[in-house]
Design an enzyme around this catalytic site. Sequence first.
Site, PDB file in Angstrom:
ATOM      1  CG  ASN A   1       1.719   2.744  -7.126  1.00  0.00           C
ATOM      2  OD1 ASN A   1       0.987   2.561  -6.070  1.00  0.00           O
ATOM      3  ND2 ASN A   1       1.857   1.820  -8.083  1.00  0.00           N
ATOM      4  CB  CYS A   2      -0.761   8.466  -7.632  1.00  0.00           C
ATOM      5  SG  CYS A   2      -1.822   7.033  -7.858  1.00  0.00           S
TER       6      CYS A   2
ATOM      7  CB  ILE B   1      -9.574 -17.108  -9.062  1.00  0.00           C
ATOM      8  CG1 ILE B   1      -9.211 -18.308  -8.334  1.00  0.00           C
ATOM      9  CG2 ILE B   1      -8.324 -16.266  -8.956  1.00  0.00           C
ATOM     10  CD1 ILE B   1      -8.079 -19.125  -9.229  1.00  0.00           C
TER      11      ILE B   1
ATOM     12  CB  SER C   1      -0.818  -0.110   1.206  1.00  0.00           C
ATOM     13  OG  SER C   1      -1.772   1.024   0.914  1.00  0.00           O
TER      14      SER C   1
ATOM     15  CB  THR D   1     -10.888 -15.085 -12.948  1.00  0.00           C
ATOM     16  OG1 THR D   1     -10.911 -16.020 -12.111  1.00  0.00           O
ATOM     17  CG2 THR D   1     -10.117 -13.711 -12.056  1.00  0.00           C
TER      18      THR D   1
HETATM   19  C1  LIG Z   1       4.574   6.672 -11.272  1.00  0.00           C
HETATM   20  C2  LIG Z   1       2.944   6.260 -11.259  1.00  0.00           C
HETATM   21  C3  LIG Z   1       2.190   7.197 -10.881  1.00  0.00           C
HETATM   22  C4  LIG Z   1       0.629   6.889 -11.142  1.00  0.00           C
HETATM   23  N1  LIG Z   1      -0.306   7.930 -11.008  1.00  0.00           N
HETATM   24  C5  LIG Z   1      -1.424   7.862 -11.008  1.00  0.00           C
HETATM   25  C6  LIG Z   1      -2.522   8.668 -10.893  1.00  0.00           C
HETATM   26  O1  LIG Z   1      -2.103   9.843 -10.638  1.00  0.00           O
HETATM   27  N2  LIG Z   1      -3.933   8.553 -10.949  1.00  0.00           N
HETATM   28  C7  LIG Z   1      -4.262   7.200 -11.235  1.00  0.00           C
HETATM   29  O2  LIG Z   1      -5.261   7.211 -10.837  1.00  0.00           O
HETATM   30  N3  LIG Z   1      -3.384   6.202 -11.047  1.00  0.00           N
HETATM   31  C8  LIG Z   1      -1.958   6.549 -11.244  1.00  0.00           C
HETATM   32  N4  LIG Z   1      -1.061   5.468 -11.337  1.00  0.00           N
HETATM   33  C9  LIG Z   1      -1.713   4.080 -11.582  1.00  0.00           C
HETATM   34  C10 LIG Z   1      -1.955   3.361 -10.012  1.00  0.00           C
HETATM   35  O3  LIG Z   1      -0.755   3.511  -9.297  1.00  0.00           O
HETATM   36  C11 LIG Z   1      -2.292   1.887 -10.532  1.00  0.00           C
HETATM   37  O4  LIG Z   1      -3.527   1.996 -11.424  1.00  0.00           O
HETATM   38  C12 LIG Z   1      -2.554   1.072  -8.910  1.00  0.00           C
HETATM   39  O5  LIG Z   1      -1.529   1.172  -8.455  1.00  0.00           O
HETATM   40  C13 LIG Z   1      -2.985  -0.341  -9.510  1.00  0.00           C
HETATM   41  O6  LIG Z   1      -3.129  -0.860  -8.377  1.00  0.00           O
HETATM   42  P1  LIG Z   1      -2.857  -2.665  -8.438  1.00  0.00           P
HETATM   43  O7  LIG Z   1      -3.095  -3.110  -7.227  1.00  0.00           O
HETATM   44  O8  LIG Z   1      -3.589  -2.993  -9.502  1.00  0.00           O
HETATM   45  O9  LIG Z   1      -1.385  -2.616  -8.978  1.00  0.00           O
HETATM   46  P2  LIG Z   1      -0.098  -2.270  -7.971  1.00  0.00           P
HETATM   47  O10 LIG Z   1      -0.397  -0.955  -7.385  1.00  0.00           O
HETATM   48  O11 LIG Z   1       1.041  -2.207  -9.189  1.00  0.00           O
HETATM   49  O12 LIG Z   1       0.271  -3.166  -7.100  1.00  0.00           O
HETATM   50  C14 LIG Z   1       0.533  -4.875  -7.448  1.00  0.00           C
HETATM   51  C15 LIG Z   1       1.484  -5.344  -6.556  1.00  0.00           C
HETATM   52  O13 LIG Z   1       1.373  -6.924  -6.891  1.00  0.00           O
HETATM   53  C16 LIG Z   1       2.801  -7.164  -6.545  1.00  0.00           C
HETATM   54  N5  LIG Z   1       3.032  -8.228  -7.270  1.00  0.00           N
HETATM   55  C17 LIG Z   1       2.980  -8.539  -8.580  1.00  0.00           C
HETATM   56  N6  LIG Z   1       2.986  -9.784  -8.972  1.00  0.00           N
HETATM   57  C18 LIG Z   1       3.067 -10.586  -7.764  1.00  0.00           C
HETATM   58  C19 LIG Z   1       3.204 -11.959  -7.106  1.00  0.00           C
HETATM   59  N7  LIG Z   1       3.347 -12.929  -8.244  1.00  0.00           N
HETATM   60  N8  LIG Z   1       3.481 -12.448  -6.221  1.00  0.00           N
HETATM   61  C20 LIG Z   1       3.393 -11.296  -5.208  1.00  0.00           C
HETATM   62  N9  LIG Z   1       3.422  -9.938  -5.383  1.00  0.00           N
HETATM   63  C21 LIG Z   1       3.129  -9.811  -6.630  1.00  0.00           C
HETATM   64  C22 LIG Z   1       3.782  -6.072  -6.977  1.00  0.00           C
HETATM   65  O14 LIG Z   1       4.890  -6.174  -6.440  1.00  0.00           O
HETATM   66  C23 LIG Z   1       2.885  -4.906  -6.755  1.00  0.00           C
HETATM   67  O15 LIG Z   1       3.304  -4.271  -5.440  1.00  0.00           O
HETATM   68  C24 LIG Z   1       0.083   5.718 -11.327  1.00  0.00           C
HETATM   69  C25 LIG Z   1       1.176   4.649 -11.049  1.00  0.00           C
HETATM   70  C26 LIG Z   1       2.418   4.904 -11.255  1.00  0.00           C
HETATM   71  C27 LIG Z   1       3.464   3.899 -11.286  1.00  0.00           C
END
Ligand SMILES: Cc1cc2nc3c(=O)[nH]c(=O)nc-3n(C[C@H](O)[C@H](O)[C@H](O)COP(=O)(O)OP(=O)(O)OC[C@H]3O[C@@H](n4cnc5c(N)ncnc54)[C@H](O)[C@@H]3O)c2cc1C
Length: 782
Positions: A12-13, A248, A9, A243
């Site tokens: 990223n943004c 899942i 948590s 899914t």
């Molecule tokens: C620099 C940056 C700026 C951004 N700015 C914005 C913004 O301003 N506004 C906006 O709406 N969105 C923004 N985003 C996008 C937003 O951060 C993502 O849409 C959001 O974090 C997605 O969440 P998620 O849980 O899908 O993936 P993530 O946040 O990427 O989390 C996935 C996690 O799963 C872990 N993981 C992957 N595979 C495995 C595995 N096999 N086993 C264990 N762990 C695993 C990874 O290490 C990661 O920590 C930005 C992204 C970045 C990188």
Amino acid sequence: MVERGPDVSFANCGLPYHIGGEIEERAKLALQTPETLKAQLAINVRARTEAVAIDRAAKTVRIRNVDTNTEEDLAYDKLILSPGASPLKPPLEGIDLPGIYTLRNLQDMDRIKEAAASAKSVLVIGAGFIGLEMAEQLIHLQKDVTLVELVEQVLPQMDAEMVRSVEQELMDNGVKLRLGDGISGFKSADGGGLTAQLNSGQSVTADMVILSIGVRPENQLAKDAGLELGARGHIRANPHMQTSDPDIYAVGDASETIDPILGGPTAIALGGLANRQGRTAADHIILGDQAKPYPGSIGTSIVRVFDVAAGVTGHSEKRLQQMEVDYEKTIVTDFNHASYFPGATHLTVKLLWEKSTGRILGGQANGIEGVDKRLDVLATAIKGQLTVDELEHLELAYAPPFGAAKDPLNTAGFSANNIRSGRIKPIYSLTEAEGTQLIDTRPAEMAKLKPISGAKNIPFPELRSRIDELDTSKPVTTICALGKMSYFGARILSQHGFEVQAHVGGWKIEKRPQAPDSNQDNTMNDSSQPESSVPAPAESEVIQLDCTGMACPGPILRVKEAAALLTVGQVLEVRASDAGFKNDLPAFCKANGYECLRVEKDKGIVTGRLARGIACPVASSPATASNGATIVVFSGELDKAMAAYVIANGAVAMGGKATLFFTFWGLNVLRKDPAPQIANKSFMDKMFGWMLPRGANKLPLSKMHMGGLGTWMMKDRMAGKNLPNLPGLMEDARKAGIRLVACTMSMEAMGIREEELIDGVELGGVAEYLGAASETNANLFI
Ligand SMILES: Cc1cc2nc3c(=O)[nH]c(=O)nc-3n(C[C@H](O)[C@H](O)[C@H](O)COP(=O)(O)OP(=O)(O)OC[C@H]3O[C@@H](n4cnc5c(N)ncnc54)[C@H](O)[C@@H]3O)c2cc1C
């Protein structure tokens, strides 16, 4: 909960903003830790643990400790996959060289921050949201930033005319923008850093590279488990985020959901969606079919680039065209709040709707303030399936500091209604004005300052009295600065029986961004600039003029009146919220014999000073003309074009100004290669286009061309002897701020459109050439 990395948590943004120092404390980016999740929510977090395989039959997940490499199986009743998306790294030569970075997590951020501390120059590849945020933050760190983007615009998620203010803002803040060019590989540069090879044949050398060209879903786990994937590799999920295996779930950037606007699948990587999809999956696990389904994603997003904000919700026009949707559109520019309240700035809204029903399909906005509010209202309207007619009567919060009695969204609704009801026939590009009488309804001063090629200027208030100047047998197109006076003009003309169409959006959306003119005296507040010939005025001699809240050309008209009353030694300080005023004021001063002392822009407000000085540029006569060269480039031959550029670059190196005026065959030097798609070109114009050489790399040699062999030999010899080539000279000229002017009459004759020319070319006629020639002491015809 298992997480491959050390953090859970994290924001990223916020990562770009810590790199740039705007978010000072790194710790603020860690919103939760394994310990806080355990203490508050009783979640067992296994950090630095990767999920490597799913056994769907046994309902277990194989996990591996990334430090010890030990593996074990965890049992599940329900499993949620939220693995996100990883930055794209295409398999290019040199892609793994040190110094090339991507940004996804805190560790990437730390690496970039450390490298940036000692880097002078940074190449950012990709002008999407993250690339733009990085470019902005790196400029704050005073880096020399080049931003390369494959398509011909920044923010490819939006439509081109809606991001031009972002492109202008980037250039005004020193970002070197290379649009329409991709990277073909990397090499280590002599003397450190990296050289990126571009598709155009040019190259960029920088101390470090940030790659932000998009993301791909982390789908390996799901793929290996046999879960159904979408066309782009995302994990397919139903409205409860289940899914193809109902035990899942898949959420976030890795998942595919539905597009509630047009139907069908969609996958959008945004933080808000990931969070709400997580809640939807959790609800379904607990409540079963009582849970509310996920309503789909419309991709509402926004970015700040220095003082400008831009964003989109729903579908862009490009997307609607791809999907072959029958749509209509409008673009309006208005003020973010009551224009008479201090600090009002322009806000532009683009609206797209379904032609048959009026249902809103997409919206885009740009401006200085209030962009987020309008996008949010539009996003709500799209989710509520409102029509553009309903926008007219949206009751939005209004008091002078916040909005206007007619909010820009109401105005967008009015405009949409004018189109839907057939009250006007809209056009959106000057190319659609071909074959009509083009009438520019802007005030005469503005038309003189920024002429519209091929237009006759009849200022709107004079239109009724000058109507007999128009040919009744020929259709008319009206255009103005922002699209409002051209609408009024079109109504008047149509009531007089003319067949008429109005340019929606106005000159604002036609204008291409321009690199700041290095010859233009707009940075005189910078101590490194030459001192003004006007002595610093006592404060009592500074006359204030507030033009904020005035639309173009209001500020320039007020300046004209006030400047006429200035006595020698007095200074006029003007504040304006019209973004174009930053370029208009120096141009006005130059054209009218005033000295422009300073122009600054802060939070969308332009402050400029001018005086009736002793060093008026207009006062310069041929006897006092500066060093420099004005060159008519008539020839479209390689060696002659090179000679013209060599002289122009030399003139600037010697402290002078240079203007290259391209006419007839010389226009071929400026043509883009490959050619952009242009609609409505006549057969003859197309023929001409095919027959003529396209751009710097295709020009023939004036002698010994020998069907291309001689030209090839000459290029080879010059490269062997390290002599400059034409693209290199053109790039030097661009950096030196040399003005490139394309002759509009020749363009017309040869059927060449503005969009076919390389970026940074101004359009002009003989007056433009003569004006430039009167200021330089070398005037050549090549
Ligand atoms: C620099 C940056 C700026 C951004 N700015 C914005 C913004 O301003 N506004 C906006 O709406 N969105 C923004 N985003 C996008 C937003 O951060 C993502 O849409 C959001 O974090 C997605 O969440 P998620 O849980 O899908 O993936 P993530 O946040 O990427 O989390 C996935 C996690 O799963 C872990 N993981 C992957 N595979 C495995 C595995 N096999 N086993 C264990 N762990 C695993 C990874 O290490 C990661 O920590 C930005 C992204 C970045 C990188």
